[in-house]
Structure formats: structure tokens, C-alpha cells
Scaffold this motif. Structure first.
Motif, short mmCIF file in Angstrom:
data_model
loop_
_atom_site.label_atom_id
_atom_site.label_comp_id
_atom_site.label_asym_id
_atom_site.label_seq_id
_atom_site.Cartn_x
_atom_site.Cartn_y
_atom_site.Cartn_z
N LYS A 169 0.88 -1.17 0.00
CA LYS A 169 0.00 0.00 0.00
C LYS A 169 0.92 1.22 0.00
N VAL A 170 0.72 2.12 -0.96
CA VAL A 170 1.60 3.29 -1.04
C VAL A 170 0.83 4.55 -0.67
N ILE A 171 1.43 5.37 0.20
CA ILE A 171 0.93 6.72 0.44
C ILE A 171 2.08 7.68 0.15
N ALA A 172 1.75 8.94 -0.09
CA ALA A 172 2.81 9.86 -0.53
C ALA A 172 2.59 11.24 0.06
N TYR A 173 3.70 11.96 0.18
CA TYR A 173 3.60 13.37 0.58
C TYR A 173 4.54 14.21 -0.29
N ASP A 174 4.03 15.33 -0.74
CA ASP A 174 4.85 16.34 -1.42
C ASP A 174 4.13 17.66 -1.31
N LYS A 175 4.91 18.75 -1.29
CA LYS A 175 4.27 20.09 -1.28
C LYS A 175 3.49 20.29 -2.57
N PHE A 176 4.08 19.78 -3.66
CA PHE A 176 3.46 19.93 -4.98
C PHE A 176 2.85 18.59 -5.39
N HIS A 177 1.57 18.62 -5.71
CA HIS A 177 0.90 17.35 -6.02
C HIS A 177 0.97 17.03 -7.51
N ASN A 178 1.31 15.78 -7.81
CA ASN A 178 1.29 15.30 -9.19
C ASN A 178 -0.16 14.91 -9.51
N PRO A 179 -0.72 15.43 -10.64
CA PRO A 179 -2.15 15.19 -10.92
C PRO A 179 -2.52 13.71 -11.00
N GLU A 180 -1.66 12.88 -11.58
CA GLU A 180 -1.97 11.44 -11.69
C GLU A 180 -2.07 10.80 -10.31
N LEU A 181 -1.10 11.12 -9.46
CA LEU A 181 -1.09 10.52 -8.12
C LEU A 181 -2.27 11.05 -7.30
N GLU A 182 -2.58 12.32 -7.56
CA GLU A 182 -3.74 12.94 -6.88
C GLU A 182 -5.00 12.15 -7.21
N LYS A 183 -5.14 11.83 -8.53
CA LYS A 183 -6.32 11.05 -8.96
C LYS A 183 -6.36 9.69 -8.27
N GLU A 184 -5.18 9.10 -8.10
CA GLU A 184 -5.10 7.78 -7.44
C GLU A 184 -5.39 7.89 -5.94
N GLY A 185 -5.40 9.13 -5.42
CA GLY A 185 -5.69 9.33 -3.99
C GLY A 185 -4.55 8.93 -3.08
N LEU A 186 -3.31 9.09 -3.58
CA LEU A 186 -2.17 8.62 -2.78
C LEU A 186 -1.69 9.62 -1.73
#
Ligand code: COI
Length: 332
Positions: A169-186
Motif C-alpha cells: 500500500k503506497v501513500i505519498a507526501y509532497d508540497k506539490f501534487h502530481n495530478p496522476e497521483l492525486e487522482k489515485e488518492g495517494l
């Protein structure tokens, strides 16, 4: 056009020579690092290419200006050892190789983690001593873990793909969100949440500078018990003593460190016949719960070739057009 390439290792030479032939551009290869002394070799050349971990001395840039050389092209990604103010003062443009192989670093993060999850360091040491017992080195499976990816640039995104491929299970953090990962809800909202919810935290962000660390006793206290830290990014993101103490006390399981806060002058050197004075590093090396390697995540044939050639292409673009897609914004 005549170029000069400093700090060139043996394994880089053939790629530079091939590039020089293919492009019909002279490149002088120098194994010495770029220093206020060696920069004198650049007199008469149009551009300097370099890679080193040691800081670039400001005097280098005064001499470059004096010689009419106004581009420094780095063969690596990190620009943390370059004094921007001295570049600006001397009207020198800087380029790097932002993406020589994100996969090389991402694959290494997983390589180190797998070794740690299966206790390979300890098992191999035991087998070397003809101790073939399983216990106590029972492993854990990646597909049962939550991996927190700090930093979702090219390397972080390559790491996410691989970790997902293993069923984590992957979760992520960044100040700037990548749109693809955002869509995946990560994405989680903040770093604290990433630290709190991850069994494994893998770092893919640049240095924070000014002595700021991301992993230290305070942030470690927020982490899950038995969690693992992986750092293939920059050594100064971690207070290594705090990390060592957390593993030694049993709060954290272990760590994969391919970078270290005091690695300059140590990593990629043979110190086998010398007294070793870094106590923290020595403890880390001895601990079966640390996979410690000397900044080798990048060290693949694909990456080294790209570093050699992309830096030269950037230089040519700078000299022909006054800019390149790899030019670093030096700020005002
Ligand atoms: C970089 O490209 O900045 C790296 O960290 C890899 C380096 C050791 C060549």
C-alpha cells in the motif's frame, strides 16, 4: 568549440570519448576535481563540465570569468555544493542532469528494503561463519506493508510504481501534487501523517539545508513502532545518531542508508588501511539492522552514460543558443 570535463572517473571515460567522436567536438578529460588550481587547465576552452561532491570553491568562478568561460555543466543532479552567488557575480550559467535515471534510484530503494526485510546482512554474515540456522532472522513481506514516499518528483514516482508492483500500500507526501497521483488518492495531507501511517518511509526529496533534518528524534517519535527508513537522497536529511539510537532501542526496525551526512571524502574512497574515526558510521556499519552503501543508487551503466552525455549536450545548447532545458534558475 572545445570543452573540458573535470573529475572524470574511469567508468565515465568511454561515454565521453564516444560522445566527442559522434559530435565531432573536442573534450579534454581531466580526472582531477575542479579546484582554484585545476581550473587553470580550462584556459582556452569554451565550457567546463564537472562532477564532484566537495564544494565548488568560489575562486573557481572568478577564474572562469577571467578566461571568458560562462557555463558550468554538472554531470549530476544535486546543485547543493555550488555557490550560486559566485556564479551570478561572474555571469556564469549552470546546468545539471535532472533525470539520468530515476529508475536507478527507485530500484535501489526497493533493493535495500528487500535485503532488510529478509535480514540478508545478518543471514549472510551467519552463513559466512557456517551458522545455517533460520532463527531469529524471520522476514516480513513487502505486500503487507504501507510504504510512505516522501517526495513525488521523478524518482519518487518511479519508486511508487515499483512498490505498487510488489503489492504494497503506497501513500505519498509532497508540497506539490502530481495530478496522476492525486487522482489515485495517494497523497496524505502532511509529513506527520506520512510518518505516522507508514511501515516504511522512503525519502526522495532534496536536502533541506541549514542543518535541518527530516528524520530526527522528534520525528522518529511520531513514527510507527518497528518502521524502516530508507534514504537514497541526501545524507543531511537524517540525524544519523538519532536514527541509530532509535534502532538500537528497538523503536525502529532498521534503515537503508545509501547516503550519509558526513559522506564526503569517505564514500567512494578506499579507507581499508586507515584508522576509522567516525563512531556513528562505524556503529551503523556493524549493525545488522542497517544496510549501508556508499552512494551507489545512481551507479548503473544507464545512469552513468546519461550523466556523461546529457551534461555535454546541455553545454552545447548553452554555448550555441545561450540556454538549455537543463539550466538551473539561480534566483535573483
Ligand atoms: C546526484 O546526482 O546529485 C547524486 O546524488 C549522485 C552522485 C553521487 C553522482
Amino acid at each position: 568549440m572545445k570543452l573540458i570535463d573535470f573529475g572524470v572517473r574511469e567508468d565515465e571515460k568511454k561515454y565521453i570519448e564516444e560522445w566527442s567522436k559522434e559530435n565531432n567536438i573536442e573534450v579534454k578529460i581531466v580526472s582531477d576535481l575542479l579546484t582554484p588550481e585545476t581550473v587553470q587547465l580550462a584556459k582556452g576552452y569554451d565550457g567546463i563540465v564537472a562532477y564532484q561532491q566537495l564544494p565548488y570553491d568560489e575562486k573557481i568562478f572568478d577564474t572562469m570569468n577571467e578566461y571568458g568561460i560562462h557555463v558550468l555543466s554538472l554531470r549530476n543532479v544535486g546543485v547543493d555544493n555550488v555557490p550560486f552567488a559566485a556564479l551570478k557575480k561572474n555571469q556564469i550559467r549552470l546546468t545539471n542532469v535532472p533525470s539520468y535515471s530515476p529508475e536507478a534510484i527507485a530500484e535501489y530503494s526497493v533493493t535495500g528494503l528487500m535485503a532488510l526485510l529478509r535480514n540478508l546482512k545478518h543471514m549472510i554474515r551467519k552463513v559466512d561463519q557456517h551458522d545455517f540456522q533460520w532463527a531469529p532472522d524471520i522476514g516480513r513481506e513487502l505486500n503487507q506493508l504501507t510504504v510512505g514516499v516522501a517526495g513525488t518528483g521523478r524518482i519518487g514516482r518511479a519508486a511508487i510504481k515499483i512498490y505498487q508492483g510488489f503489492g504494497a500500500k503506497v501513500i505519498a507526501y509532497d508540497k506539490f501534487h502530481n495530478p496522476e497521483l492525486e487522482k489515485e488518492g495517494l497523497y496524505v495531507d502532511d509529513l506527520d501523517t506520512l510518518l505516522k501511517e507508514s511501515d516504511v518511509v522512503t525519502l526522495h526529496i532534496p536536502s533541506l539545508g541549514k542543518g535541518n533534518t527530516l528524520i530526527n528524534s522528534k520525528s522518529i517519535s511520531e513514527m510507527k513502532d518497528n518502521a524502516i527508513v530508507i534514504n537514497t537522497a541526501r545524507g543531511d536529511l537524517i540525524n544519523t545518531k538519532d536514527l541509530y539510537d532509535a534502532v538500537a532501542s528497538g523503536k525502529l526496525y532498521g534503515a537503508v542508508l545509501d547516503v550519509y551526512e558526513k559522506e564526503v571524502g569517505v564514500f567512494n574512497s578506499d579507507l581499508s588501511d586507515q584508522e576509522f574515526s567516525d563512531e556513528v558510521l562505524d556503529k551503523v556499519i556493524k549493525s545488522p539492522r542497517f544496510i549501508l552503501t556508499p552512494h551507489i543508487a545512481f551507479y548503473t551503466t544507464k545512469a552513468v552514460k546519461n550523466m556523461a552525455t546529457v551534461s555535454l549536450n546541455a553545454m552545447v545548447s548553452e554555448l550555441k543558443t545561450g540556454t538549455s532545458e537543463n539550466e538551473i534558475d539561480l534566483g535573483k
